[in-house]
Design a protein around this motif. Structure first.
Motif, mmCIF file in Angstrom:
data_model
loop_
_atom_site.group_PDB
_atom_site.id
_atom_site.type_symbol
_atom_site.label_atom_id
_atom_site.label_comp_id
_atom_site.label_asym_id
_atom_site.label_seq_id
_atom_site.Cartn_x
_atom_site.Cartn_y
_atom_site.Cartn_z
ATOM 1 N N MET A 128 15.345 -53.135 -60.084
ATOM 2 C CA MET A 128 14.773 -53.346 -58.941
ATOM 3 C C MET A 128 15.477 -51.337 -59.146
ATOM 4 N N SER A 129 16.189 -50.902 -59.313
ATOM 5 C CA SER A 129 16.991 -49.756 -58.800
ATOM 6 C C SER A 129 16.249 -48.859 -59.297
ATOM 7 N N ASN A 130 15.337 -49.262 -61.143
ATOM 8 C CA ASN A 130 14.297 -48.386 -61.663
ATOM 9 C C ASN A 130 13.681 -48.175 -60.912
ATOM 10 N N ALA A 131 12.985 -49.216 -59.984
ATOM 11 C CA ALA A 131 11.772 -48.904 -59.205
ATOM 12 C C ALA A 131 11.864 -48.370 -58.037
ATOM 13 N N THR B 84 14.775 -45.804 -57.450
ATOM 14 C CA THR B 84 14.979 -44.422 -57.765
ATOM 15 C C THR B 84 14.537 -43.194 -57.951
ATOM 16 N N LYS B 85 13.769 -42.008 -57.490
ATOM 17 C CA LYS B 85 14.341 -41.264 -57.903
ATOM 18 C C LYS B 85 14.282 -39.791 -58.640
ATOM 19 N N VAL B 86 14.223 -39.508 -59.511
ATOM 20 C CA VAL B 86 13.692 -38.514 -60.246
ATOM 21 C C VAL B 86 12.672 -37.570 -60.391
ATOM 22 N N GLU B 87 13.189 -35.874 -60.156
ATOM 23 C CA GLU B 87 12.517 -35.126 -60.563
ATOM 24 C C GLU B 87 12.634 -34.159 -61.988
ATOM 25 N N ILE B 88 11.108 -34.684 -62.932
ATOM 26 C CA ILE B 88 11.022 -33.943 -64.466
ATOM 27 C C ILE B 88 9.925 -32.584 -64.070
ATOM 28 N N ALA B 89 10.526 -31.526 -64.846
ATOM 29 C CA ALA B 89 9.405 -30.796 -64.945
ATOM 30 C C ALA B 89 8.482 -30.276 -63.423
ATOM 31 N N GLY B 90 9.469 -30.518 -62.249
ATOM 32 C CA GLY B 90 8.397 -30.123 -61.213
ATOM 33 C C GLY B 90 7.939 -31.209 -60.369
ATOM 34 N N VAL B 91 7.502 -32.315 -61.434
ATOM 35 C CA VAL B 91 7.403 -33.544 -61.250
ATOM 36 C C VAL B 91 8.054 -34.895 -60.360
ATOM 37 N N THR C 144 9.457 -42.172 -60.061
ATOM 38 C CA THR C 144 10.976 -43.481 -59.938
ATOM 39 C C THR C 144 11.185 -43.514 -61.810
ATOM 40 N N VAL C 145 12.332 -43.746 -61.803
ATOM 41 C CA VAL C 145 12.819 -43.778 -62.771
ATOM 42 C C VAL C 145 12.359 -44.583 -63.739
ATOM 43 N N ALA C 146 11.222 -46.485 -63.207
ATOM 44 C CA ALA C 146 10.326 -46.804 -64.527
ATOM 45 C C ALA C 146 9.625 -46.223 -64.632
ATOM 46 N N GLU C 147 9.281 -44.819 -63.653
ATOM 47 C CA GLU C 147 7.425 -44.317 -64.363
ATOM 48 C C GLU C 147 8.053 -43.371 -64.915
ATOM 49 N N ALA C 148 8.677 -42.883 -65.005
ATOM 50 C CA ALA C 148 9.404 -42.254 -66.179
ATOM 51 C C ALA C 148 9.606 -42.497 -67.513
ATOM 52 N N ILE C 149 10.066 -43.949 -68.043
ATOM 53 C CA ILE C 149 10.809 -44.474 -68.266
ATOM 54 C C ILE C 149 9.170 -45.047 -69.186
ATOM 55 N N GLU C 150 8.842 -45.568 -68.468
ATOM 56 C CA GLU C 150 7.260 -46.119 -68.617
ATOM 57 C C GLU C 150 6.337 -44.159 -69.561
ATOM 58 N N ARG C 151 5.700 -43.304 -68.757
ATOM 59 C CA ARG C 151 5.578 -42.665 -69.110
ATOM 60 C C ARG C 151 6.510 -42.242 -70.630
ATOM 61 N N LYS C 152 7.991 -41.581 -70.612
ATOM 62 C CA LYS C 152 8.662 -41.507 -72.151
ATOM 63 C C LYS C 152 7.955 -42.410 -73.104
ATOM 64 N N SER C 153 8.001 -44.054 -72.085
ATOM 65 C CA SER C 153 7.087 -44.944 -73.820
ATOM 66 C C SER C 153 5.907 -44.602 -74.277
ATOM 67 N N GLU D 1 13.075 -32.474 -70.132
ATOM 68 C CA GLU D 1 13.832 -32.577 -69.465
ATOM 69 C C GLU D 1 14.425 -34.249 -69.383
ATOM 70 N N VAL D 2 13.823 -35.493 -69.337
ATOM 71 C CA VAL D 2 13.508 -36.429 -69.414
ATOM 72 C C VAL D 2 14.468 -37.096 -69.669
ATOM 73 N N ASP D 3 15.227 -36.666 -70.955
ATOM 74 C CA ASP D 3 16.666 -37.807 -71.823
ATOM 75 C C ASP D 3 17.936 -37.422 -70.166
ATOM 76 N N HIS D 4 17.728 -36.047 -70.931
ATOM 77 C CA HIS D 4 18.467 -35.556 -69.603
ATOM 78 C C HIS D 4 19.169 -36.091 -68.356
ATOM 79 N N VAL D 5 17.625 -36.005 -67.656
ATOM 80 C CA VAL D 5 16.816 -36.290 -66.381
ATOM 81 C C VAL D 5 17.797 -37.524 -66.128
ATOM 82 N N LEU D 6 17.541 -38.764 -66.440
ATOM 83 C CA LEU D 6 17.402 -40.449 -66.506
ATOM 84 C C LEU D 6 19.166 -40.239 -67.367
#
Length: 207
Positions: free
Chosen positions: A74-77, A79-86, A89-98, A189-194
């Motif tokens: 629920m938190s990941n869905a 919580t917002k983060v910014e990675i390389a200017g984009v 949500t944390v869930a989206e960042a995790i999915e893109r990484k995977s 950036e992704v690992d540091h940001v997450l």
């Protein structure tokens, strides 16, 4: 109880191990022969108590894991983060990484295609130029070669029939550069940001 995502992820790892170990080590039933209960237990009641206790313990661990995991999801869905200017949500960042392997696969395919077709075009045109020189020598004497207009006409006609040209409707070189930069920026950036987000974001779970 409020805990950070970082701590909750550590708890999930610990619970995974405890659940697997508890399931493997637990007794969920037994038998008796006459009045003798299976080895390790003095009475039927002792065995029954162990079975119930083991079963309850496993279910308690699973319930705890489900609670913590649900709170993380629920938190990941949200919580917002910014990675390389984009923004993600944390869930989206995790999915893109995977799933970034698909972008990397595409990048490799684009690179291979570009290298192969450029190499092939160069080879064909090198061969064409050699054949063109021989063709001109056959048609004209050295003196005749000075007739620029006539020579140009022959060269133009020969190239129209034999010159190789790239067919590149998507602009492969540009697409390769853009995709390569996009992947590199994200992975840098992704690992540091997450990690930072997980350290400062908290969830509420029971004690």
């Amino acid at each position: 109880m409020e805990i950070s995502i970082t701590r909750s992820l550590s708890e999930i790892k610990m619970l995974n191990k405890r659940i697997s170990r508890k399931i493997s080590d637990s007794i969920f039933g037994g038998y008796s022969v006459g009045k003798k209960v299976m080895t390790g237990y003095d009475t039927k009641e002792d065995l029954e108590q162990t079975v119930k206790s083991d079963f309850d313990s496993v279910n308690d661990l699973i319930a705890r894991r489900n609670e913590v995991k649900s709170a993380i999801v629920m938190s990941n869905a949200t919580t917002k983060v910014e990675i390389a200017g984009v923004k993600y949500t944390v869930a989206e960042a995790i999915e893109r990484k995977s799933s970034i392997e698909y972008e990397e696969h595409l990048l490799n395919r684009l690179k291979n295609t570009y290298t192969q077709i450029v190499s092939r075009v160069d080879d064909v045109n090198d061969d064409m130029n050699r054949r063109l020189d021989k063709h001109l020598e056959t048609l004209f004497s050295k003196e005749a070669k000075t007739d620029v207009q006539q020579t140009d006409s022959v060269v133009k006609s020969f190239k129209e029939q034999n010159e190789a040209k790239l067919i590149d409707p998507i602009g492969l070189k540009t697409q390769i550069e853009k995709l390569e930069q996009k992947i590199e920026d994200f992975l840098t950036e992704v690992d540091h940001v997450l990690s930072t987000s997980n350290a400062i974001t908290t969830i509420n779970v029971s004690e």
